[in-house]
Design an enzyme around this catalytic site. Structure first.
Site, mmCIF file in Angstrom:
data_model
loop_
_atom_site.group_PDB
_atom_site.id
_atom_site.type_symbol
_atom_site.label_atom_id
_atom_site.label_comp_id
_atom_site.label_asym_id
_atom_site.label_seq_id
_atom_site.Cartn_x
_atom_site.Cartn_y
_atom_site.Cartn_z
ATOM 1 N N ARG A 149 4.078 22.433 89.324
ATOM 2 C CA ARG A 149 4.593 23.152 88.168
ATOM 3 C C ARG A 149 3.493 24.076 87.653
ATOM 4 N NH1 ARG A 149 5.950 17.668 87.456
ATOM 5 N NH2 ARG A 149 8.208 17.236 87.376
ATOM 6 N N LYS A 173 4.088 15.671 84.350
ATOM 7 C CA LYS A 173 4.792 15.398 83.108
ATOM 8 C C LYS A 173 4.533 13.968 82.648
ATOM 9 C CE LYS A 173 8.724 18.600 83.130
ATOM 10 N NZ LYS A 173 10.206 18.688 83.130
ATOM 11 N N HIS A 239 17.755 43.517 98.605
ATOM 12 C CA HIS A 239 18.728 42.423 98.550
ATOM 13 C C HIS A 239 18.247 41.287 97.636
ATOM 14 C CE1 HIS A 239 15.895 40.915 101.557
ATOM 15 N NE2 HIS A 239 16.402 39.705 101.370
ATOM 16 N N ARG A 251 8.691 26.273 93.034
ATOM 17 C CA ARG A 251 8.820 24.813 93.136
ATOM 18 C C ARG A 251 10.182 24.445 93.734
ATOM 19 N NH1 ARG A 251 7.190 19.779 91.058
ATOM 20 N NH2 ARG A 251 8.809 18.579 90.002
ATOM 21 N N HIS A 274 8.924 13.543 90.433
ATOM 22 C CA HIS A 274 10.124 13.305 89.640
ATOM 23 C C HIS A 274 10.169 11.861 89.153
ATOM 24 C CE1 HIS A 274 12.441 16.837 91.664
ATOM 25 N NE2 HIS A 274 11.775 17.238 90.598
ATOM 26 N N TYR A 283 18.480 19.214 94.870
ATOM 27 C CA TYR A 283 17.994 20.095 95.934
ATOM 28 C C TYR A 283 18.662 19.820 97.273
ATOM 29 C CZ TYR A 283 14.416 21.124 92.498
ATOM 30 O OH TYR A 283 13.772 21.502 91.351
#
Length: 303
Positions: A149, A173, A239, A251, A274, A283
């Site tokens: 991050r 975190k 594009h 990320r 996570h 994802y």
């Protein structure tokens, strides 16, 4: 009622939330954003003690903002209120969190993350230029090929890079540490950054990434570096013009790359830092090439 009235009426809860966010490792930007949302929420309570507020008050506040806010904003506001009550519970100022009884918007929750395909990510690297190319390239690689991050890049210190082990200690975190094995090439660029590192203004500064003024590179500066790279890339690749690219999209690209390469989702969860595997699950989307490949297996009979 203005800001000063709110600070007087809800002084203890506000103080608790301020201390709690700092203690929990929230970035300065998140603290400001969450506090702004909480001030608006407290204003809506009209002097009602926070301990007496319930689900109805939280939902009522969210609905009052719904006309001018989308799903993403609503979920961010709800997260701020949830964190606010979590801090009050932690400091024993209340016993329940009414915001936990309110569901997040499914539209935003189920939205497929924006990411770069592996070949596009590789092409974008060539647009990292300038006097501090090695430093900026290392930053780009850490987010795009290691999944850091922007705040984690900002907090990196010299001691976090374990050259002999080929790993990086990351403060994520909630002040949780995560040791990440580094791809060899990323390790090489980190070594170059160490060699070329600008002498910090303060002799006690341990920041891995230092600005030209000798201070720790700020989150805003890191975001600016990434934006400049993407702007140059988009100019030559029309594009991609409408794709909203940012540090966090790097990320997303890393997470997608892992799962596309059949990395076990539990391993991906640990690498991404996570707290829940449900977060990693977003994802597991299917890309266009996989869809096309699947459709080539279908034989439609001639009539």
């Amino acid at each position: 009622m203005n800001k000063y009235d709110i600070e007087e009426i809800y002084s203890e809860p506000i103080q608790a939330f301020t201390i709690w966010m700092k203690q929990s490792g929230y970035t300065e930007a998140t603290r400001k954003e969450y506090m702004r949302e909480v001030y608006d929420y407290l204003l809506s309570l009209d002097e009602l003690p926070v301990q007496q507020a319930g689900k109805l008050h939280v939902v009522g506040f969210l609905v009052s903002k719904q006309e001018s806010a989308g799903d993403k904003t609503r979920n961010r506001t709800l997260s701020a209120i949830r964190s606010f009550y979590a801090s009050l519970i932690d400091f024993e100022l209340t016993t329940r969190n009414p915001a936990l009884e309110v569901k997040k918007s499914k539209t935003e929750k189920n939205k497929i993350p924006v990411y770069l395909e592996e070949q596009d990510l590789q092409k974008a690297l060539s647009y990292v230029e300038g006097r501090y190319r090695n430093r900026n390239l290392a930053i780009f690689l850490l987010m795009g090929y290691c999944g850091l991050r922007v705040g984690e890049v900002h907090r990196l210190n010299l001691s976090h890079f374990k050259k002999e082990k080929g790993t990086l200690e990351v403060l994520g975190k909630g002040r949780k540490w995560n040791e990440i094995p580094l791809p060899a090439l990323v390790g090489e660029y980190l070594e170059k950054v160490q060699e070329e590192r600008i002498q910090p203004y303060s002799s006690k500064e341990e920041a891995f990434f230092v600005s030209q003024k000798g201070r720790r590179l700020s989150i805003r500066q890191i975001q600016k570096i990434t934006t400049q790279v993407f702007n140059g890339y988009k100019q030559d690749h029309p594009h991609m013009t409408d794709l909203k690219l940012s540090c966090h999209k790097l990320r997303h690209s890393f997470a997608t790359m892992l799962l596309n390469n059949n990395v076990d989702i539990r391993v991906a969860k640990e690498l991404l830092g996570h707290a829940s595997i449900e977060t990693t699950m977003i994802y597991t989307h299917i890309n266009d090439e996989q869809k096309r490949s699947a459709m080539t297996t279908i034989e439609v009979p001639r009539i």
